[in-house]
Design a protein around this motif. Sequence first.
Motif, PDB file in Angstrom:
ATOM      1  N   VAL A 170      19.005  23.734  -7.314  1.00 41.72           N
ATOM      2  CA  VAL A 170      18.900  24.874  -6.392  1.00 41.72           C
ATOM      3  C   VAL A 170      20.185  25.704  -6.414  1.00 41.72           C
ATOM      4  O   VAL A 170      20.136  26.944  -6.463  1.00 41.72           O
ATOM      5  N   TRP A 181      14.221  31.278  -9.302  1.00 41.11           N
ATOM      6  CA  TRP A 181      14.828  31.254  -7.966  1.00 41.11           C
ATOM      7  C   TRP A 181      13.747  31.270  -6.894  1.00 41.11           C
ATOM      8  O   TRP A 181      13.915  30.673  -5.824  1.00 41.11           O
ATOM      9  N   CYS A 219      12.982  27.942  -5.895  1.00 36.25           N
ATOM     10  CA  CYS A 219      14.075  27.188  -5.274  1.00 36.25           C
ATOM     11  C   CYS A 219      14.393  27.611  -3.839  1.00 36.25           C
ATOM     12  O   CYS A 219      14.894  26.796  -3.047  1.00 36.25           O
ATOM     13  N   PHE A 269       9.080  19.534  -6.288  1.00 35.85           N
ATOM     14  CA  PHE A 269       9.922  20.559  -6.901  1.00 35.85           C
ATOM     15  C   PHE A 269      10.542  20.051  -8.198  1.00 35.85           C
ATOM     16  O   PHE A 269      10.520  20.741  -9.228  1.00 35.85           O
ATOM     17  N   ILE A 286      10.038  21.563 -11.934  1.00 40.14           N
ATOM     18  CA  ILE A 286      11.165  21.971 -12.779  1.00 40.14           C
ATOM     19  C   ILE A 286      11.134  21.217 -14.102  1.00 40.14           C
ATOM     20  O   ILE A 286      11.337  21.800 -15.181  1.00 40.14           O
TER      21      ILE A 286
END
Length: 817
Positions: free
Chosen positions: A106, A122, A125, A275, A279
Amino acid sequence: MIYPNNFEQKIGFDVIRNLVKEKCISQMGRERVDEIQFTSDFETLNILLQQTDQFKSAILFDDSIQVQDFYDIRPTLSRIHIDGTFAEIDEIGEIRAVITAIINIVVYFRVKNDDQKYPHLWELCKDIILEKDLLEAINKIIDPKGQLRDNASEELRRIRREIIKISGEADRKIKKLLNIAKKDGLVKEDAEMTIRNGRLCIPVPAQFKRKLHGFIHDESATGQTVFIEPTDVFDANNELRDLLNAERREIIRILTETTSLIRFSLPNLHIGLEFLGLIDFIRAKALFSISINGILPKIFDNQIIKWGKAIHPILFLNFKNSSKEVVPLDIDLEKDSRILIISGPNAGGKSVCLKTVGLLQYMIQNGLLVPMQEYSEMGVFDSFFINMGDEQSIDNDLSTYSSHLRNLKTMIEHLESKSLFLIDEFGSGTEPTLGGAMAEAILERIYGTGSFGIITTHYGNLKMFSETHPQATNGAMLFDTTALKPLFILKQGKPGSSFTYEIARQIGFPEEIIASAISKSGTSQIDYEKVLEEVELEKMELDKQLRMVSQTDEKLAEIIDSYSLKFQEFDKQRKEILQKAKNQALTIIDSANQMIEKTIREIKEVKAETSKTKEIRQNVQHLKEELKKEINSVEKEESISPIIPIHKTTSKSKPHTSDETPIKVGDSVFITDIQTIGEVTKINGNEVTLSFNSISLKTSLSKLVKISKKEARNVKRTGLSQLDGTRIGEVMNEKVAHFKTNIDVRGERADAAIQIIESFIDEAVLLNVHQLKILHGKGDGILRKVIRQYLSKRREIRKFEDEVLELGGCGITIVEL
């Protein structure tokens, strides 16, 4: 809709899925790969592709991303959600590593977002809650090595100090007893203390066990050695055991307290794990794209396939470590030519072409970048259909042809204008005449749905289908009739031949059988197809030459205009410099004049003779006029003339003057912009087409001077000269000798870099250099992208690509002219 159920296996996407999965570092990422599904929603697709493309740029051109410790802690989180439970030290260590990984990612994209980079990443994040307080609490009790700190609590510190103290006393006592036993010969000289049942013991041979007072805890497997705890250390060992139990109780209390903090953050941790999985998934797609040279082409919210140099990714990876190269595919399917009927020899690449289209289109709609040229255009399809391979079934009592018909029936029922269909060997599997008629009838129905698709076939009636259906077009897989081998090149616009007999000869089939077959079928069709193929190959070569000539023509015109502007600018600068020098000279003269006047005044003051004063004044005025004349003569001498033919004159000959009669086709003319001789081939108003040195050039009448044929021959024989007598050939040779084929634009602004590269390429074209290297560096990829956009617009550039990885990779662009 995807049809049939094994569509992914038929086009090879199952292999792609596994290759992407191998790039993942976490179970969450691998599960994401298993769940990947194609989408036809344009906005969603654009976001997925931008995420992958931006992560690819971050890997290639930016600071390294800390992608590690993506532990799957879901079992631990599931177990500790019940009050009273606790996580072990190693489990809490994994939770700490996961929180750290989330924070690192992040923070990385937050910093890059401040520089206006990677906006789509982004976006993933920005709403993630960072558990910094929980991380701090865990770091207070667990050290960097994953061990519980002594100062995790005051009680634990006290207990461990006592353990060290009592353990040391026990060690000293038992070592003393061990040394005594060694002296008495009760134990071996190399014997050492050992632990049995958590107690310090001495290994004693079985025959001496009665001579050493203590408690026997264990014996060896052979029974020859017993492990005795001496009575002198009973109390110390008992106290040590109590302390160890107290330590364990305190550790559980600390872990339970810390687990309660973790339990409070369980929702955020689950979101964080999702998350990390996302990613990891995007990173895996980016890494896979890099491995196949995948790029993000132009994406449109309609149905279009307009690809340049498309590569089958699985073939590319298979051939990567060998000397083989995948022949790229150029294909164009648009509204006015939405159905492509491909014909050609067996093993000529028809099925590979079909699979390449299906696989790449399916990949892009699954958010994967694809290997093709950046100028390629891709659309979005709502459904995919394929009929390929032998699907006969004993269980269902289906023959090959029956299975094909069943698949085609399903297609007809579900095809619509936003569908993509792929049919291999259309109409095969039954009697050729009837099968061809059936295939044509089915194709007419498919044509009426407005869908897009590709068909491969050998049937002649299907090759004629495009004659009566304007939105269908033929394509041929080209065959080298001289070398008797397929070229694996798709050429749209004309049908192809099956080259039945040529392929039979290539594999060594008996010639007498081939001759017999030819006598039965006749040679007219064979001769026609052979001539057609040869004409097509010659046409391709002529088209290539024509493109090169056209590019040279246009480039030359650009160079002429460029140098004309540069000459005008240079002349302007020259005049400014001369004017400045003139003004400075006049200033000097005025200063000198003032000094002289002052001298005269002084002379008068001392009562000099009048005649002498007048003479001095005249001399000063004469000096002033002479200086002005010198300034004017310098201005004339410094005037710049373009390169022109120099003609030596004698007393019997006069300097050449241009012919004032109108210029017409066939006349020899002097081209003032590029200082060379050409011949007029065409006149259209003020626009003139010239020919010189096998190059065709368009220019205006105002830039031409008509000369005689004799003068043209003299110039061609003696060459052009500059005013200093230097030959143009000598100048060009000098330029070639000093020209460097590589250029470094790192650190330059984008607009400045483009100007440098423009001049660099212009000079390369003028000097007939065919390969260049542009060093732009990796960085954040902006300069590379701008340069490549510019290169794609230059018509004289045949192709451009990255340097090999060992020599600089994507930090250097190789340009071929």
